[in-house]
Design a protein around this motif. Sequence first.
Motif, PDB file in Angstrom:
ATOM      1  N   TRP A   1     -13.692 -31.387  24.926  1.00  0.00           N
ATOM      2  CA  TRP A   1     -14.240 -31.617  26.577  1.00  0.00           C
ATOM      3  C   TRP A   1     -15.257 -30.546  27.146  1.00  0.00           C
ATOM      4  O   TRP A   1     -15.523 -29.443  26.515  1.00  0.00           O
ATOM      5  CB  TRP A   1     -13.097 -31.487  27.359  1.00  0.00           C
ATOM      6  N   CYS A   2     -15.692 -31.061  28.076  1.00  0.00           N
ATOM      7  CA  CYS A   2     -16.901 -29.830  28.616  1.00  0.00           C
ATOM      8  C   CYS A   2     -16.853 -29.958  30.242  1.00  0.00           C
ATOM      9  O   CYS A   2     -17.860 -30.601  30.982  1.00  0.00           O
ATOM     10  CB  CYS A   2     -18.442 -30.095  28.184  1.00  0.00           C
ATOM     11  N   LEU A   3     -15.704 -29.954  30.691  1.00  0.00           N
ATOM     12  CA  LEU A   3     -15.464 -30.112  32.237  1.00  0.00           C
ATOM     13  C   LEU A   3     -16.246 -29.247  32.829  1.00  0.00           C
ATOM     14  O   LEU A   3     -16.544 -28.000  32.618  1.00  0.00           O
ATOM     15  CB  LEU A   3     -14.061 -30.133  32.329  1.00  0.00           C
ATOM     16  N   GLY A   4     -16.685 -29.556  34.162  1.00  0.00           N
ATOM     17  CA  GLY A   4     -17.158 -28.542  35.268  1.00  0.00           C
ATOM     18  C   GLY A   4     -15.958 -28.347  36.281  1.00  0.00           C
ATOM     19  O   GLY A   4     -14.989 -27.664  35.927  1.00  0.00           O
ATOM     20  N   ASP A   5     -15.813 -29.130  37.210  1.00  0.00           N
ATOM     21  CA  ASP A   5     -14.564 -29.198  38.180  1.00  0.00           C
ATOM     22  C   ASP A   5     -13.516 -30.286  37.782  1.00  0.00           C
ATOM     23  O   ASP A   5     -13.990 -30.924  36.722  1.00  0.00           O
ATOM     24  CB  ASP A   5     -15.134 -29.293  39.531  1.00  0.00           C
ATOM     25  N   TRP A   6     -12.528 -30.166  38.297  1.00  0.00           N
ATOM     26  CA  TRP A   6     -11.439 -31.000  37.796  1.00  0.00           C
ATOM     27  C   TRP A   6     -10.397 -31.353  38.963  1.00  0.00           C
ATOM     28  O   TRP A   6     -10.344 -30.553  39.946  1.00  0.00           O
ATOM     29  CB  TRP A   6     -10.545 -30.414  36.810  1.00  0.00           C
ATOM     30  N   CYS A   7      -9.981 -32.613  39.051  1.00  0.00           N
ATOM     31  CA  CYS A   7      -9.243 -33.397  40.031  1.00  0.00           C
ATOM     32  C   CYS A   7      -9.662 -33.268  41.355  1.00  0.00           C
ATOM     33  O   CYS A   7      -8.999 -32.888  42.338  1.00  0.00           O
ATOM     34  CB  CYS A   7      -7.812 -32.405  40.021  1.00  0.00           C
ATOM     35  N   THR A   8     -10.912 -33.539  41.403  1.00  0.00           N
ATOM     36  CA  THR A   8     -11.397 -34.280  42.656  1.00  0.00           C
ATOM     37  C   THR A   8     -10.573 -35.289  43.293  1.00  0.00           C
ATOM     38  O   THR A   8      -9.890 -36.198  42.601  1.00  0.00           O
ATOM     39  CB  THR A   8     -12.890 -34.449  42.566  1.00  0.00           C
ATOM     40  N   PRO A   9     -10.765 -35.676  44.620  1.00  0.00           N
ATOM     41  CA  PRO A   9      -9.748 -36.754  45.112  1.00  0.00           C
ATOM     42  C   PRO A   9     -10.445 -38.364  44.632  1.00  0.00           C
ATOM     43  O   PRO A   9      -9.575 -39.171  44.518  1.00  0.00           O
ATOM     44  CB  PRO A   9     -10.218 -36.721  46.609  1.00  0.00           C
ATOM     45  N   ASP A  10     -11.824 -38.387  44.445  1.00  0.00           N
ATOM     46  CA  ASP A  10     -12.186 -39.387  43.798  1.00  0.00           C
ATOM     47  C   ASP A  10     -12.858 -39.111  42.483  1.00  0.00           C
ATOM     48  O   ASP A  10     -12.356 -38.072  42.023  1.00  0.00           O
ATOM     49  CB  ASP A  10     -13.270 -40.214  44.671  1.00  0.00           C
ATOM     50  N   GLU A  11     -13.862 -39.964  41.772  1.00  0.00           N
ATOM     51  CA  GLU A  11     -14.181 -39.371  40.686  1.00  0.00           C
ATOM     52  C   GLU A  11     -15.251 -38.197  40.720  1.00  0.00           C
ATOM     53  O   GLU A  11     -15.584 -37.830  41.841  1.00  0.00           O
ATOM     54  CB  GLU A  11     -15.361 -40.363  39.972  1.00  0.00           C
ATOM     55  N   ILE A  12     -15.088 -37.271  39.505  1.00  0.00           N
ATOM     56  CA  ILE A  12     -15.784 -36.068  39.809  1.00  0.00           C
ATOM     57  C   ILE A  12     -17.321 -36.360  39.547  1.00  0.00           C
ATOM     58  O   ILE A  12     -18.050 -37.057  38.549  1.00  0.00           O
ATOM     59  CB  ILE A  12     -15.603 -35.354  38.310  1.00  0.00           C
ATOM     60  N   LYS A  13     -18.128 -36.021  40.835  1.00  0.00           N
ATOM     61  CA  LYS A  13     -19.486 -36.087  40.991  1.00  0.00           C
ATOM     62  C   LYS A  13     -20.147 -35.075  40.587  1.00  0.00           C
ATOM     63  O   LYS A  13     -21.366 -34.989  40.353  1.00  0.00           O
ATOM     64  CB  LYS A  13     -19.648 -36.664  42.366  1.00  0.00           C
ATOM     65  N   ILE A  14     -19.754 -33.851  41.059  1.00  0.00           N
ATOM     66  CA  ILE A  14     -20.399 -32.590  40.920  1.00  0.00           C
ATOM     67  C   ILE A  14     -20.784 -32.192  39.461  1.00  0.00           C
ATOM     68  O   ILE A  14     -19.929 -32.216  38.485  1.00  0.00           O
ATOM     69  CB  ILE A  14     -19.700 -31.098  41.613  1.00  0.00           C
ATOM     70  N   PRO A  15     -22.206 -32.051  39.153  1.00  0.00           N
ATOM     71  CA  PRO A  15     -22.533 -32.126  37.803  1.00  0.00           C
ATOM     72  C   PRO A  15     -22.063 -30.780  36.796  1.00  0.00           C
ATOM     73  O   PRO A  15     -21.721 -29.740  37.401  1.00  0.00           O
ATOM     74  CB  PRO A  15     -23.976 -31.828  37.860  1.00  0.00           C
ATOM     75  N   GLU A  16     -21.417 -31.312  35.795  1.00  0.00           N
ATOM     76  CA  GLU A  16     -20.606 -30.101  34.704  1.00  0.00           C
ATOM     77  C   GLU A  16     -21.662 -28.943  34.645  1.00  0.00           C
ATOM     78  O   GLU A  16     -21.093 -27.847  34.640  1.00  0.00           O
ATOM     79  CB  GLU A  16     -20.254 -30.941  33.352  1.00  0.00           C
TER      80      GLU A  16
END
Length: 723
Positions: free
Chosen positions: A462-477
């Motif tokens: 994986w190459c996550l940025g943030d995790w477990c946002t309320p809706d889909e993760i939109k902030i760029p990794e």
Amino acid sequence: MKFSEMFADAKWITPSESCAAPYLRTGFFIPDFEKISITICGLGYFELYINGKRASDDLFVPLYTDYHEREFEVMGKPFAEKLTHRIIVPKYDITKLIVPGDNIIAIALAPGWYASKPEYGCVKVCYKIDVISSDGSEFSIVSDKIMKWATSPITKYEFITGEIQDLSLEKDGWTEPGYDDSAWANTVFTDIPETDYYIQSSPADRIINRIKPKVIKETETETIYDIGINVSGYPVLKCDSDVPQKIELICGELIGSDNTLLPIAAHGKSIYYTRGISEEFHTRFTWHAYRYFSISKPAYAIESIVIHSDVKVSSNFKSSNKILNWLYEAYIRTQLSNMHGGIPSDCPHLERRGYTGDGQLVCECGMLLLDSKSFYRKWIDDISDCQNRINGHVQYTAPYVHSGGGPGGWGCAIAEVPYMYFRVFGDPEPTRKMLPQMLSYLDYLELHSENDLILSDEPGLWCLGDWCTPDEIKIPEPFVNNYFYIKTINRIIYLCDIFGISEYKVQLIETKRRKEIAIMREYFNAATGDFAGNIQGANAFAVDLSLGDDRTLSHLVENYTKAGMYDTGIFGTDIVTRILFEHGYGELAYSLLTSKKEISFNTIIERGGTTLWEYWTGKRSYSHPMFGAVVKYLFKYLLGINQPVESNGFSSIIISPIIINELTSISGSIMTPKGQVTVSITQDSSEVTVRTDVPEKANAKLVLYGTEYPLCAGRNEITAQIQ
């Protein structure tokens, strides 16, 4: 140390046939003695008995580590990274358990992490008994001879899920002298694990509390109980039937409107086959995490045992706001439920792994609010072990279990956890020792960057940025990962300055400059002043790096003033809250922490939560500490307990509370290396009163509305007009 240094000529002993959880026993002779201790390790978990008595209250020992090298596959290919390894060995004083003459040592073994898939090897044990005789002479007895073994009642063992026990297989009296073990089989010797061996110094798991369960539903076939809070441990059951019964225990975190356990939140299951006598029984070599549980009849619950690492709560907090009070209590309960075997886990049921992302996010909180120095000292070693010595890559869990994560918020734990350890506890040794590994990880990140943005991790990971946002993760990794890259460089520069190490600083500053330019180039909108569209707290990430312009912070404030609730994941929630506090928007930060809108801690309260959840919206796990990272701000900003940048271990203390109009009272304390610091704040319509109690050895001052007041050791009281 090496095996022979710790255990001399001892041998590792294992059953002669495959057995999930065997019993082992043998005798030994000791003449008159003054003092006796035992150094013992049973892999995966063991219980030690001497002459029929438990040698220790420790549970789930030895502590969990990346024990030794093993062969396994990741993504269908052999794991080829070069990690380091250690086994942590308990040592106990058993003087009071020994009698002159013949004695019995009895050991129960279970797989634990060690022999669960992908296993390191079979269950095994070795020991060395050190004797100081009455005449002062010394000698040792080691596990160098065959023991006798038999099966225990545990017929099937799943470390994550639970146990199946056939109580008819219990060997009553097997730990005691005089027991007839002639029908037991002989053990065999097995290979010595090649690794480093350390004496245990971090606290083991123990029984912490006992709770009386409450019946909330009863049917013809089962009884459902509620213990009132979400904990880790197990229920103690009893069955009085004189006919053998199959008893099924299911543990879970949620119930439906009809008080039935919800399957989505039912994670733990154990089965017991009774032997037709009245007796108590419980899970033995694993724990469950639950608030509710069901038991098939005719068994019933005696009590619920709360178990976690024996880490004491060294803080307290109380305020006039019920949400803040819940937030503190829920974090403490969640963090403790996730401290087992010397690691801070993500959750105490589904995975139980020492995720470096979750762990680094809440490590400062855990260090400030719990008596956790030795606990985190051990976990720093785990993080060190899980770094690939070939290319610097850091795994997403420590100890290593193949898992998901990302290079920034997860891998940068290699720097963040030692940094915070030094800042909070003032002990430089492990942090200084880790500096070369921190620098190695920066080299790794550089190799996985393009145009100065981190775009990848190891192939297939994986190459996550943030995790477990309320809706889909939109902030760029790449934006989030570069944030952590730069933040980590800042941490290392600070440490180099403190430790007087100058040779890396020029290169670090240059690397930092390039990474900042890349963020500005790719994510800053000069027309608006926003980064990545100010989505999910992006502007806060940038402000924390001193990037952007006046509009960047202004738009962040406007966004959350309008929304009145979080839209952020685990990292963004922490960063947004801190940036608002740090930049003069304490009222807004407070309003987010106490919001009653949909995405809020209050929503968890209204839905009956007693611990923090993995997701704002509630799914999967209801005991995840990661969103609790903000709890430290109750102490650092609302109570104002801080230390200046040049201070480590609270050698100097600055109490600079942010006065919130709505908060009529707030009090709390933390235990620093210098002693306890206590702050109490009350206010009415015109005045605010700050009472402090600071340790004698600390250089302390109060800053209130910009005015400095020196504090003497002991109690101080300052009253000022509200501004």
